[in-house]
Design an enzyme around this catalytic site. Sequence first.
Site, PDB file in Angstrom:
ATOM      1  N   TYR A 142      -1.410   0.276  10.677  1.00 38.35           N
ATOM      2  CA  TYR A 142      -1.454  -0.135   9.257  1.00 38.35           C
ATOM      3  C   TYR A 142      -0.168   0.296   8.554  1.00 38.35           C
ATOM      4  O   TYR A 142       0.405  -0.468   7.778  1.00 38.35           O
ATOM      5  CB  TYR A 142      -2.687   0.480   8.596  1.00 38.35           C
ATOM      6  N   SER A 163       0.858  -1.192   0.000  1.00 36.52           N
ATOM      7  CA  SER A 163       0.000   0.000   0.000  1.00 36.52           C
ATOM      8  C   SER A 163       0.883   1.228   0.000  1.00 36.52           C
ATOM      9  O   SER A 163       2.039   1.172   0.461  1.00 36.52           O
ATOM     10  CB  SER A 163      -0.859  -0.003   1.273  1.00 36.52           C
TER      11      SER A 163
HETATM   12  N1  LIG Z   1      -8.856  -0.925  -0.329  1.00 32.64           N
HETATM   13  C1  LIG Z   1      -7.819  -0.100  -0.287  1.00 32.64           C
HETATM   14  O1  LIG Z   1      -7.960   1.135  -0.267  1.00 32.64           O
HETATM   15  C2  LIG Z   1      -6.423  -0.673  -0.293  1.00 32.64           C
HETATM   16  C3  LIG Z   1      -5.374   0.190  -0.652  1.00 32.64           C
HETATM   17  C4  LIG Z   1      -4.072  -0.309  -0.655  1.00 32.64           C
HETATM   18  C5  LIG Z   1      -3.823  -1.604  -0.295  1.00 32.64           C
HETATM   19  N2  LIG Z   1      -4.853  -2.430   0.058  1.00 32.64           N
HETATM   20  C6  LIG Z   1      -4.536  -3.807   0.436  1.00 32.64           C
HETATM   21  O2  LIG Z   1      -5.045  -4.647  -0.579  1.00 32.64           O
HETATM   22  C7  LIG Z   1      -5.430  -5.907  -0.021  1.00 32.64           C
HETATM   23  C8  LIG Z   1      -6.872  -6.206  -0.393  1.00 32.64           C
HETATM   24  O3  LIG Z   1      -7.630  -5.072  -0.126  1.00 32.64           O
HETATM   25  P1  LIG Z   1      -9.223  -5.071  -0.270  1.00 32.64           P
HETATM   26  O4  LIG Z   1      -9.652  -3.655  -0.276  1.00 32.64           O
HETATM   27  O5  LIG Z   1      -9.629  -5.982  -1.336  1.00 32.64           O
HETATM   28  O6  LIG Z   1      -9.537  -5.653   1.195  1.00 32.64           O
HETATM   29  P2  LIG Z   1     -10.734  -6.493   1.772  1.00 32.64           P
HETATM   30  O7  LIG Z   1     -11.915  -6.257   0.901  1.00 32.64           O
HETATM   31  O8  LIG Z   1     -10.812  -6.182   3.209  1.00 32.64           O
HETATM   32  O9  LIG Z   1     -10.229  -7.994   1.555  1.00 32.64           O
HETATM   33  C9  LIG Z   1      -9.238  -8.572   2.364  1.00 32.64           C
HETATM   34  C10 LIG Z   1      -9.113 -10.035   1.945  1.00 32.64           C
HETATM   35  O10 LIG Z   1      -8.081 -10.652   2.724  1.00 32.64           O
HETATM   36  C11 LIG Z   1      -8.586 -11.887   3.235  1.00 32.64           C
HETATM   37  N3  LIG Z   1      -7.884 -12.199   4.469  1.00 32.64           N
HETATM   38  C12 LIG Z   1      -7.654 -11.381   5.525  1.00 32.64           C
HETATM   39  N4  LIG Z   1      -6.959 -12.018   6.469  1.00 32.64           N
HETATM   40  C13 LIG Z   1      -6.746 -13.277   6.000  1.00 32.64           C
HETATM   41  C14 LIG Z   1      -6.086 -14.433   6.525  1.00 32.64           C
HETATM   42  N5  LIG Z   1      -5.509 -14.418   7.740  1.00 32.64           N
HETATM   43  N6  LIG Z   1      -6.050 -15.562   5.792  1.00 32.64           N
HETATM   44  C15 LIG Z   1      -6.634 -15.588   4.570  1.00 32.64           C
HETATM   45  N7  LIG Z   1      -7.261 -14.531   4.014  1.00 32.64           N
HETATM   46  C16 LIG Z   1      -7.326 -13.400   4.740  1.00 32.64           C
HETATM   47  C17 LIG Z   1     -10.085 -11.644   3.407  1.00 32.64           C
HETATM   48  O11 LIG Z   1     -10.814 -12.853   3.323  1.00 32.64           O
HETATM   49  P3  LIG Z   1     -11.513 -13.636   4.531  1.00 32.64           P
HETATM   50  O12 LIG Z   1     -12.042 -12.594   5.476  1.00 32.64           O
HETATM   51  O13 LIG Z   1     -12.581 -14.429   3.845  1.00 32.64           O
HETATM   52  O14 LIG Z   1     -10.428 -14.464   5.100  1.00 32.64           O
HETATM   53  C18 LIG Z   1     -10.371 -10.833   2.153  1.00 32.64           C
HETATM   54  O15 LIG Z   1     -10.541 -11.694   1.036  1.00 32.64           O
HETATM   55  C19 LIG Z   1      -5.151  -5.800   1.480  1.00 32.64           C
HETATM   56  O16 LIG Z   1      -3.878  -6.354   1.739  1.00 32.64           O
HETATM   57  C20 LIG Z   1      -5.155  -4.297   1.722  1.00 32.64           C
HETATM   58  O17 LIG Z   1      -4.389  -3.970   2.843  1.00 32.64           O
HETATM   59  C21 LIG Z   1      -6.151  -1.994   0.051  1.00 32.64           C
END
Ligand SMILES: NC(=O)c1ccc[n+]([C@@H]2O[C@H](COP(=O)([O-])OP(=O)(O)OC[C@H]3O[C@@H](n4cnc5c(N)ncnc54)[C@H](OP(=O)(O)O)[C@@H]3O)[C@@H](O)[C@H]2O)c1
Length: 257
Positions: free
Chosen positions: A154, A141
């Site tokens: 974070y 990120s």
């Molecule tokens: N959205 C943003 O603005 C943004 C910006 C920059 C970076 N990111 C990063 O991009 C990634 C995805 O973001 P997103 O917005 O798609 O987030 P999200 O909608 O919250 O999805 C997170 C995913 O990670 C899985 N997960 C979490 N902990 C886990 C574990 N211990 N084992 C297996 N799966 C796990 C969750 O699935 P389950 O709950 O089903 O396990 C879910 O599929 C994250 O790493 C986030 O930090 C997001």
Amino acid sequence: MTTTVPQTDHRSAIVTGASTGIGEATVRALAADGWRVFAVARRAERLEGLAAETGAVAVPADISEDDDVARLVSAVADAGGADTLVNIAGGARGTDWVAEAKTEDWEWMLRSNVLGTMKITRAFLPMLRANGHGTVLNLTSVAALVSYEGGGGYNAAKAAERAMTRALRLEEAENNVRVIEVLPGLVKTEEFSLRRLGGNAEAAEKVYEGVEEPLTAQDVADIVRYAVTVPHHVNLDEIVVRPVAQAAAHKLIRKGA
Ligand SMILES: NC(=O)c1ccc[n+]([C@@H]2O[C@H](COP(=O)([O-])OP(=O)(O)OC[C@H]3O[C@@H](n4cnc5c(N)ncnc54)[C@H](OP(=O)(O)O)[C@@H]3O)[C@@H](O)[C@H]2O)c1
């Protein structure tokens, strides 16, 4: 440099975080291109729906649990192996300042973003090395680059994940494993802010208020797809991607604000 996109029908990827958001969009993008995809997250029922739609293989697992990771490696090996690991699972919990930091939130963020990514990467490296053309892509990120008030936990977790990613690139080059880091800014996904803000839908919606076009999960998935599909000798080491409205961490244009 050729821009020819190689055939992907022999390519196979493990994608974590596949139950929603960027991970789910990445599974759809790779599967549509003919990749064999192993979709990983904890919520089995969501993965099964995705598998039915895309042809991906659902492997429910918690990436921070050693037994789950071992089971996942066996499942992928039994199904013929993979050449690419896409680490998307992770996320944020809380916006407390350090003075008010909740230990359980910090533990969750460090466990999922850092330890989970390390455990699954460590477990799959022998397979990726043996393949001869392995790829690891870690989704960190812009929070790894610039800290902000209320972002401490974070920021710390994503900065640690980024530091690990940079070490891994140095360590694995001799094994012909390329290591890619994608660093997105504001991405509007269904659950990210909701989970970060303890399920408060109104507060989660405010994160994106007035931002006309935040990035979407599809935008980021398209970048991931491109980065893992270009010829293997091409390593897009670090890709920073933000919406135009977010020119920098401190400059987010909100219409009407
Ligand atoms: N959205 C943003 O603005 C943004 C910006 C920059 C970076 N990111 C990063 O991009 C990634 C995805 O973001 P997103 O917005 O798609 O987030 P999200 O909608 O919250 O999805 C997170 C995913 O990670 C899985 N997960 C979490 N902990 C886990 C574990 N211990 N084992 C297996 N799966 C796990 C969750 O699935 P389950 O709950 O089903 O396990 C879910 O599929 C994250 O790493 C986030 O930090 C997001």
